[in-house]
Write a protein that holds these residues in place. Sequence first.
Motif, short mmCIF file in Angstrom:
data_model
loop_
_atom_site.label_atom_id
_atom_site.label_comp_id
_atom_site.label_asym_id
_atom_site.label_seq_id
_atom_site.Cartn_x
_atom_site.Cartn_y
_atom_site.Cartn_z
N SER A 84 47.78 -13.91 -18.05
CA SER A 84 47.74 -13.27 -16.74
C SER A 84 49.16 -12.97 -16.25
CB SER A 84 47.03 -14.18 -15.72
OG SER A 84 45.68 -14.38 -16.08
N PHE A 85 49.26 -11.86 -15.53
CA PHE A 85 50.51 -11.44 -14.92
C PHE A 85 50.26 -11.04 -13.48
CE2 PHE A 85 50.47 -10.31 -19.40
CZ PHE A 85 51.66 -10.82 -19.88
N ARG A 86 51.27 -11.18 -12.66
CA ARG A 86 51.22 -10.64 -11.30
C ARG A 86 52.30 -9.58 -11.21
NH1 ARG A 86 51.56 -15.08 -8.63
NH2 ARG A 86 49.31 -15.44 -8.43
N HIS A 87 51.89 -8.35 -11.53
CA HIS A 87 52.85 -7.25 -11.66
C HIS A 87 53.17 -6.67 -10.29
CE1 HIS A 87 54.51 -3.35 -12.93
NE2 HIS A 87 54.78 -3.97 -14.06
N GLU A 133 47.63 -8.35 -9.87
CA GLU A 133 47.29 -9.32 -10.92
C GLU A 133 46.46 -8.66 -12.01
OE1 GLU A 133 45.39 -13.81 -11.18
OE2 GLU A 133 46.60 -13.20 -9.46
N ILE A 134 46.82 -8.95 -13.23
CA ILE A 134 46.14 -8.37 -14.38
C ILE A 134 46.09 -9.42 -15.49
CG2 ILE A 134 48.33 -7.34 -15.16
CD1 ILE A 134 46.71 -5.11 -16.50
N THR A 135 44.91 -9.56 -16.12
CA THR A 135 44.72 -10.51 -17.21
C THR A 135 44.36 -9.73 -18.47
OG1 THR A 135 44.01 -12.27 -15.72
CG2 THR A 135 43.44 -12.51 -18.04
N LEU A 136 45.12 -9.93 -19.53
CA LEU A 136 44.96 -9.15 -20.74
C LEU A 136 44.75 -10.06 -21.95
CD1 LEU A 136 47.91 -6.64 -20.16
CD2 LEU A 136 45.47 -6.21 -19.76
N ASP A 137 44.00 -9.55 -22.92
CA ASP A 137 43.90 -10.22 -24.21
C ASP A 137 45.17 -9.92 -25.00
OD1 ASP A 137 41.20 -11.06 -23.73
OD2 ASP A 137 40.55 -9.01 -24.19
N PHE A 138 45.61 -10.87 -25.80
CA PHE A 138 46.77 -10.59 -26.65
C PHE A 138 46.48 -11.02 -28.07
CE2 PHE A 138 47.67 -15.01 -25.46
CZ PHE A 138 48.05 -15.56 -26.67
N ASP A 139 47.12 -10.33 -28.99
CA ASP A 139 47.12 -10.68 -30.40
C ASP A 139 48.56 -10.64 -30.88
OD1 ASP A 139 44.16 -10.80 -31.47
OD2 ASP A 139 44.24 -9.12 -30.07
N ALA A 140 49.00 -11.73 -31.50
CA ALA A 140 50.37 -11.85 -31.99
C ALA A 140 50.36 -11.83 -33.50
CB ALA A 140 51.02 -13.13 -31.47
N MET A 141 51.11 -10.91 -34.08
CA MET A 141 51.10 -10.70 -35.52
C MET A 141 52.51 -10.84 -36.08
SD MET A 141 48.67 -7.40 -35.00
CE MET A 141 49.30 -7.27 -33.31
N GLU A 142 52.69 -11.74 -37.03
CA GLU A 142 53.99 -11.89 -37.66
C GLU A 142 54.26 -10.68 -38.55
OE1 GLU A 142 54.03 -15.61 -39.65
OE2 GLU A 142 53.80 -16.79 -37.81
N LEU A 143 55.52 -10.28 -38.64
CA LEU A 143 55.92 -9.13 -39.46
C LEU A 143 56.41 -9.63 -40.81
CD1 LEU A 143 57.86 -7.07 -36.75
CD2 LEU A 143 55.46 -6.86 -37.44
N PRO A 144 55.63 -9.45 -41.87
CA PRO A 144 56.00 -10.03 -43.17
C PRO A 144 57.36 -9.56 -43.67
CG PRO A 144 53.71 -9.27 -43.18
CD PRO A 144 54.33 -8.76 -41.91
N SER A 186 42.64 -4.68 -23.14
CA SER A 186 41.58 -5.10 -22.22
C SER A 186 40.31 -4.34 -22.56
CB SER A 186 41.98 -4.83 -20.76
OG SER A 186 42.22 -3.45 -20.57
N ALA A 187 39.19 -4.92 -22.25
CA ALA A 187 37.90 -4.30 -22.55
C ALA A 187 37.67 -3.12 -21.60
CB ALA A 187 36.78 -5.31 -22.41
N PRO A 188 37.23 -1.97 -22.13
CA PRO A 188 36.94 -0.82 -21.26
C PRO A 188 35.90 -1.17 -20.20
CG PRO A 188 36.97 -0.16 -23.57
CD PRO A 188 37.03 -1.66 -23.56
N GLY A 189 36.05 -0.57 -19.04
CA GLY A 189 35.10 -0.76 -17.96
C GLY A 189 35.34 -1.99 -17.11
N THR A 190 36.42 -2.71 -17.37
CA THR A 190 36.73 -3.91 -16.60
C THR A 190 37.84 -3.60 -15.59
OG1 THR A 190 38.42 -4.64 -18.18
CG2 THR A 190 36.14 -5.36 -18.57
N ASP A 222 40.54 -5.15 -15.24
CA ASP A 222 41.83 -5.26 -15.92
C ASP A 222 42.16 -4.00 -16.71
OD1 ASP A 222 42.56 -7.92 -15.14
OD2 ASP A 222 40.99 -8.66 -16.48
N HIS A 223 41.14 -3.35 -17.26
CA HIS A 223 41.36 -2.08 -17.95
C HIS A 223 41.81 -1.01 -16.97
CE1 HIS A 223 40.23 1.65 -20.21
NE2 HIS A 223 40.78 0.95 -21.20
N ASP A 224 41.20 -1.02 -15.80
CA ASP A 224 41.63 -0.08 -14.75
C ASP A 224 43.07 -0.35 -14.35
OD1 ASP A 224 39.10 1.02 -14.79
OD2 ASP A 224 38.37 -0.16 -13.08
N ALA A 225 43.43 -1.62 -14.24
CA ALA A 225 44.80 -1.97 -13.89
C ALA A 225 45.78 -1.55 -14.99
CB ALA A 225 44.91 -3.47 -13.63
N LEU A 226 45.33 -1.64 -16.23
CA LEU A 226 46.18 -1.22 -17.34
C LEU A 226 46.41 0.28 -17.30
CD1 LEU A 226 47.67 -2.32 -19.79
CD2 LEU A 226 45.57 -2.01 -21.14
#
Length: 315
Positions: free
Chosen positions: A231-234, A239-250, A262-266, A268-272
């Motif tokens: 979550s962030f308070r921009h 306030e916006i809560t987002l899913d994150f995925d962290a990927m190492e760079l080989p 963020s999932a469409p229709g939410t 948070d997606h509108d905030a994004l």
Amino acid sequence: MSTESDIRAFLASRRAKITPQQAGLPAYGGNRRVPGLRREEVALLAGVSIDYYVRLERGHLAGASEEVLDAVANALQLDDAERAHLHDLARAAAKRPVRRARRARGPLPDSVLRVLNSMTDSPAFIRNGRLDILAANSLGRALYSPLFAHDAVLPVNIARFQFLDPDGRAFFPDWEGSVNTTVALLRTEAGRAPHDSDLTGLVGELVTRSEEFRTAWAKHNVRLHHTGRKSFRHPAVGEITLDFDAMELPAQPGLTLTAYSSAPGTPDHDALRLLATWAATEQPHLTGTGTGSGTDADADADADADADEDHSRRR
């Protein structure tokens, strides 16, 4: 702190978290002088002598085999991050000659930056183990715009902003959770790269200047950080809560690409989407805020290839 001190504090703190009942042991007597397990109980569970386990907990992991380390990890019911950290501490204690990874210094490869900038619908950035943001796409710069404010020195550092900047607390509404994550990531990196002078300097600065960091650091918590919600308070979109995925760079050991969605229709997606509009209007103001074209892309030159191989194998 020395490696031996880190080992003592880490093993003692993990031992204190496990009750005899959780370990499947009978709890004799009503008054136990220590929280959690006693050393002799850990030794019993790990299948080693009491004297040997006491020696391990005093910081002498240098001669411990992987089998012994795994047995101790099982006895203490360590999770994947804690188990990897124990092996990192043992490697640091052994003081084996390190084989440097062949990592490019200087700017990030253009191909990596093209991938990053092609992610137009997701805020994304590339960081090193010290939590320096080395590069960010347009939405990533917009999302983390408070870090780049006030003519911030590049690369900006998430932990330094969080604990030392007056705007840090306001930006992270889940303050306790975000603090625990940040400190655990730095503690994990300290195990991987015990000779990283930049990391040591950062931790020393934060320990000296922030009581909250100092308290969290003393807990010796570690974690892997691959996916979740943040979550962030921009200042522009609230306030916006987002899913994150962290990927190492080989191809860039030690660097991680993190992308938010963020999932469409939410809401948070509108905030994004609102953030994207704001980023477009603020683009002249946001330029020069760490696109990765000249930042510290060596990322973890002090970490060794053996650590990378060990972590790849264990994960």
